[in-house]
Design a protein around this motif. Sequence first.
Motif, PDB file in Angstrom:
ATOM      1  N   ALA A  25       3.785  17.771   4.486  1.00 32.88           N
ATOM      2  CA  ALA A  25       3.684  17.236   3.129  1.00 32.88           C
ATOM      3  C   ALA A  25       2.772  16.035   3.118  1.00 32.88           C
ATOM      4  O   ALA A  25       2.741  15.254   4.074  1.00 32.88           O
ATOM      5  N   GLU A  26       2.015  15.899   2.044  1.00 35.66           N
ATOM      6  CA  GLU A  26       1.292  14.668   1.769  1.00 35.66           C
ATOM      7  C   GLU A  26       2.230  13.767   0.981  1.00 35.66           C
ATOM      8  O   GLU A  26       2.736  14.149  -0.073  1.00 35.66           O
ATOM      9  N   LEU A  27       2.485  12.582   1.512  1.00 33.06           N
ATOM     10  CA  LEU A  27       3.453  11.679   0.913  1.00 33.06           C
ATOM     11  C   LEU A  27       2.808  10.663  -0.018  1.00 33.06           C
ATOM     12  O   LEU A  27       3.497   9.819  -0.593  1.00 33.06           O
ATOM     13  N   GLY A  28       1.491  10.753  -0.194  1.00 33.83           N
ATOM     14  CA  GLY A  28       0.782   9.770  -0.983  1.00 33.83           C
ATOM     15  C   GLY A  28       0.503   8.525  -0.169  1.00 33.83           C
ATOM     16  O   GLY A  28       0.972   8.371   0.961  1.00 33.83           O
ATOM     17  N   ASP A  29      -0.311   7.630  -0.744  1.00 33.49           N
ATOM     18  CA  ASP A  29      -0.599   6.347  -0.075  1.00 33.49           C
ATOM     19  C   ASP A  29      -1.310   6.551   1.259  1.00 33.49           C
ATOM     20  O   ASP A  29      -1.155   5.738   2.174  1.00 33.49           O
ATOM     21  N   GLY A  30      -2.051   7.641   1.443  1.00 33.24           N
ATOM     22  CA  GLY A  30      -2.731   7.873   2.713  1.00 33.24           C
ATOM     23  C   GLY A  30      -1.796   8.254   3.834  1.00 33.24           C
ATOM     24  O   GLY A  30      -2.135   8.086   5.010  1.00 33.24           O
TER      25      GLY A  30
END
Length: 292
Positions: A25-30
Amino acid sequence: MSQLEHLQVFQSMYSSPHTRLHRSAELGDGLAAAEWSNRHDARDYQAPSHHTLSCYLAGGTGTFRRERPHSRGASDKLCVLPAGHQSAWVINGEIQLAHLYISQEQFALAAVHLLDREPRELELREGTFLDDAQQAQRFRQLSQLDWAEPADRLLSSTLAHGLINHALLSQVSRREGLRVTGGLAPSQRRQLREFIQANLSEPLSLAQLAGLCALSEYHFARMFQLSFGLPPHRYVQAQRLRHGQQLLHHSNLPLTEVALNCGFASASHFNNRFRQAFKATPGQYRAALQRR
């Protein structure tokens, strides 16, 4: 294009016929996370552009680095793989592990805020088979969450930031032999941080920020990137979005007012930027917080 497609450690694992990707998953915030299993394999990492924290969830007693065959992994052992490092791994038997991938930009933001240091002065020290009960517990909690569910992804992001902050405090040191040239003076960095934070609801121009340091726009932009690890406009946007998170969490302001308080021209502009950064709209973010 997915962030995961640009992560060399992720791609090295994904390319092996011996590994199984359980979820990612991409969790956001890089930030991004993945859970893997692997058996009877060999993996090499050649100077990735991102940092990776890993935790062995099960197995690992047959895993070692090729140059250190007598040091073996085990459940709850941690590894720190900095950007630019090189390592070669041998996996005998089965292993289950979790990865947290961290962009250098996110690392720079954390270094500036947590340590008040220039990111270029610091290095994340490589670590193999470390014992750290707090970090292992955070990884265990991360592995129990549903990353596809908005509220759980929010908690996953919070845990990920906790992992980064702990790594900064325990695994970061000043680069040896570094001779820092250029950049902004500590007093200028502090003045800029305070000014930007106090004026997030206002338009902030490069000329205005450069004027605080009595520098030309061109020279200021170069010095800012050296000292903060990212360009001025990206730093300002990160602070606007962080402020937006805090307002969504701690206030009942309508989304339009949150947007204006963060310096966005409209709720739709705020919505688009927030979704790009955190993989959720402001409304979804607030709803997830309310369900916690």
